[in-house]
Write a protein that holds these residues in place. Sequence first.
Motif, PDB file in Angstrom:
ATOM      1  N   VAL A   1       0.845  -1.191   0.000  1.00  0.00           N
ATOM      2  CA  VAL A   1       0.000   0.000   0.000  1.00  0.00           C
ATOM      3  C   VAL A   1       0.882   1.243   0.000  1.00  0.00           C
ATOM      4  CG1 VAL A   1      -1.634   1.353   1.361  1.00  0.00           C
ATOM      5  CG2 VAL A   1      -1.937  -1.131   1.144  1.00  0.00           C
ATOM      6  N   LEU A   2       0.570   2.160  -0.900  1.00  0.00           N
ATOM      7  CA  LEU A   2       1.295   3.428  -0.993  1.00  0.00           C
ATOM      8  C   LEU A   2       0.240   4.524  -1.039  1.00  0.00           C
ATOM      9  CD1 LEU A   2       4.152   4.605  -1.241  1.00  0.00           C
ATOM     10  CD2 LEU A   2       3.896   4.499  -3.720  1.00  0.00           C
TER      11      LEU A   2
ATOM     12  N   VAL B   1      -4.782   1.242   8.020  1.00  0.00           N
ATOM     13  CA  VAL B   1      -3.634   0.326   8.081  1.00  0.00           C
ATOM     14  C   VAL B   1      -4.099  -1.061   8.506  1.00  0.00           C
ATOM     15  CG1 VAL B   1      -1.372  -0.119   9.080  1.00  0.00           C
ATOM     16  CG2 VAL B   1      -2.097   2.229   8.711  1.00  0.00           C
ATOM     17  N   THR B   2      -4.893  -1.089   9.560  1.00  0.00           N
ATOM     18  CA  THR B   2      -5.373  -2.367  10.088  1.00  0.00           C
ATOM     19  C   THR B   2      -6.191  -3.123   9.055  1.00  0.00           C
ATOM     20  OG1 THR B   2      -5.425  -1.455  12.335  1.00  0.00           O
ATOM     21  CG2 THR B   2      -6.685  -3.468  11.941  1.00  0.00           C
ATOM     22  N   ARG B   3      -7.095  -2.415   8.364  1.00  0.00           N
ATOM     23  CA  ARG B   3      -7.926  -3.072   7.346  1.00  0.00           C
ATOM     24  C   ARG B   3      -7.070  -3.598   6.205  1.00  0.00           C
ATOM     25  NH1 ARG B   3     -11.687   1.213   8.125  1.00  0.00           N
ATOM     26  NH2 ARG B   3     -11.132   2.193   6.147  1.00  0.00           N
ATOM     27  N   ALA B   4      -6.122  -2.785   5.754  1.00  0.00           N
ATOM     28  CA  ALA B   4      -5.260  -3.215   4.645  1.00  0.00           C
ATOM     29  C   ALA B   4      -4.465  -4.453   5.018  1.00  0.00           C
ATOM     30  CB  ALA B   4      -4.319  -2.082   4.246  1.00  0.00           C
ATOM     31  N   MET B   5      -3.917  -4.471   6.226  1.00  0.00           N
ATOM     32  CA  MET B   5      -3.114  -5.610   6.668  1.00  0.00           C
ATOM     33  C   MET B   5      -3.986  -6.861   6.846  1.00  0.00           C
ATOM     34  SD  MET B   5      -0.108  -4.577   6.522  1.00  0.00           S
ATOM     35  CE  MET B   5       1.108  -3.299   6.799  1.00  0.00           C
ATOM     36  N   LYS B   6      -5.182  -6.683   7.371  1.00  0.00           N
ATOM     37  CA  LYS B   6      -6.087  -7.828   7.536  1.00  0.00           C
ATOM     38  C   LYS B   6      -6.464  -8.434   6.190  1.00  0.00           C
ATOM     39  CE  LYS B   6      -8.267  -6.820  11.997  1.00  0.00           C
ATOM     40  NZ  LYS B   6      -9.525  -6.419  12.692  1.00  0.00           N
ATOM     41  N   LEU B   7      -6.531  -7.577   5.168  1.00  0.00           N
ATOM     42  CA  LEU B   7      -6.881  -8.066   3.828  1.00  0.00           C
ATOM     43  C   LEU B   7      -5.685  -8.700   3.122  1.00  0.00           C
ATOM     44  CD1 LEU B   7      -9.204  -5.178   2.600  1.00  0.00           C
ATOM     45  CD2 LEU B   7      -9.875  -7.508   3.212  1.00  0.00           C
TER      46      LEU B   7
ATOM     47  N   ALA C   1      11.187  -1.065   0.137  1.00  0.00           N
ATOM     48  CA  ALA C   1       9.950  -1.762   0.506  1.00  0.00           C
ATOM     49  C   ALA C   1       9.546  -2.769  -0.567  1.00  0.00           C
ATOM     50  CB  ALA C   1       8.829  -0.756   0.733  1.00  0.00           C
ATOM     51  N   VAL C   2       9.751  -2.420  -1.828  1.00  0.00           N
ATOM     52  CA  VAL C   2       9.438  -3.347  -2.924  1.00  0.00           C
ATOM     53  C   VAL C   2      10.318  -4.585  -2.811  1.00  0.00           C
ATOM     54  CG1 VAL C   2       9.557  -3.706  -5.423  1.00  0.00           C
ATOM     55  CG2 VAL C   2       8.594  -1.580  -4.513  1.00  0.00           C
ATOM     56  N   ARG C   3      11.596  -4.370  -2.587  1.00  0.00           N
ATOM     57  CA  ARG C   3      12.517  -5.516  -2.445  1.00  0.00           C
ATOM     58  C   ARG C   3      12.168  -6.353  -1.219  1.00  0.00           C
ATOM     59  NH1 ARG C   3      16.304  -1.295  -4.066  1.00  0.00           N
ATOM     60  NH2 ARG C   3      16.988  -1.734  -6.216  1.00  0.00           N
ATOM     61  N   ALA C   4      11.836  -5.688  -0.119  1.00  0.00           N
ATOM     62  CA  ALA C   4      11.473  -6.413   1.106  1.00  0.00           C
ATOM     63  C   ALA C   4      10.205  -7.227   0.884  1.00  0.00           C
ATOM     64  CB  ALA C   4      11.277  -5.425   2.260  1.00  0.00           C
ATOM     65  N   ALA C   5       9.222  -6.621   0.231  1.00  0.00           N
ATOM     66  CA  ALA C   5       7.960  -7.318  -0.033  1.00  0.00           C
ATOM     67  C   ALA C   5       8.179  -8.542  -0.909  1.00  0.00           C
ATOM     68  CB  ALA C   5       6.974  -6.360  -0.700  1.00  0.00           C
TER      69      ALA C   5
ATOM     70  N   SER D   1       2.828  -4.524   3.190  1.00  0.00           N
ATOM     71  CA  SER D   1       3.493  -3.292   3.620  1.00  0.00           C
ATOM     72  C   SER D   1       2.570  -2.097   3.451  1.00  0.00           C
ATOM     73  CB  SER D   1       4.784  -3.064   2.823  1.00  0.00           C
ATOM     74  OG  SER D   1       5.695  -4.118   3.034  1.00  0.00           O
ATOM     75  N   TYR D   2       2.868  -1.036   4.196  1.00  0.00           N
ATOM     76  CA  TYR D   2       2.043   0.163   4.186  1.00  0.00           C
ATOM     77  C   TYR D   2       2.959   1.372   4.239  1.00  0.00           C
ATOM     78  CZ  TYR D   2      -2.204   2.893   5.221  1.00  0.00           C
ATOM     79  OH  TYR D   2      -3.271   3.753   5.166  1.00  0.00           O
TER      80      TYR D   2
END
Length: 210
Positions: A86-87, A96-102, A120-124, A106-107
């Motif tokens: 998420v960017l 944040v919570t909703r995005a992570m639950k779905l 963040a792209v590399r980490a993801a 990363s946020y």
Amino acid sequence: MGSSDGVIRVLITDDHPVMRDGLRAAIAQEADMEVVGEAADGAEAIERYRALQPDVTLIDLQMPNVDGLEAIQAIRADYPQAVMVVLTTFPGDARVTRAMKLGAISYLLKSACRDEILRAVRAAAAGRHVVAAEAAQNIANHLGSESLTLRELSVLRLVAEGKSNREVAEALSISEDTVKARMKSLMAKLNAEDRTHAVTIAIRRGFMDS
């Protein structure tokens, strides 16, 4: 994760062309990643993901037609392995919570520097989570606090439109006493001083869009 030559394939989803251009230009300079597609809204993101199945999807939350949260949910339903970063401009803890639950891994905020986004792209792609410091702080600040119910939110959204308790009651086919009870409950949860303050806090924390 990545193509056979080790290059991370990225899908960019954002309704602002300037943002897409900037991300594309930044990624183009990296030897280990490439932009394989772009989408301007959530519906297009779903379609493009299905066609391309990228390694990492950079996705905004607030977009026309289908928003980012709906797109994440739809994509992850069909592709549980989908890696969503998420960017967005919103650090609210509820978003944040909703995005992570779905299933977002990363946020990040759009104010993040170029190198932070690339890291963040590399980490993801490697399966590691990254959450913007501002967003993480919001979560920490409200850890353990109660969430607003859908019924409370339905009242607050109408209040945000400037409707009186009577008008809210008529719109939702409930009594004015029920409206007052829901307002009292949500104001206590948000620690709000009045109706306007409640709306402001709800927007800041990501329960509602501005």
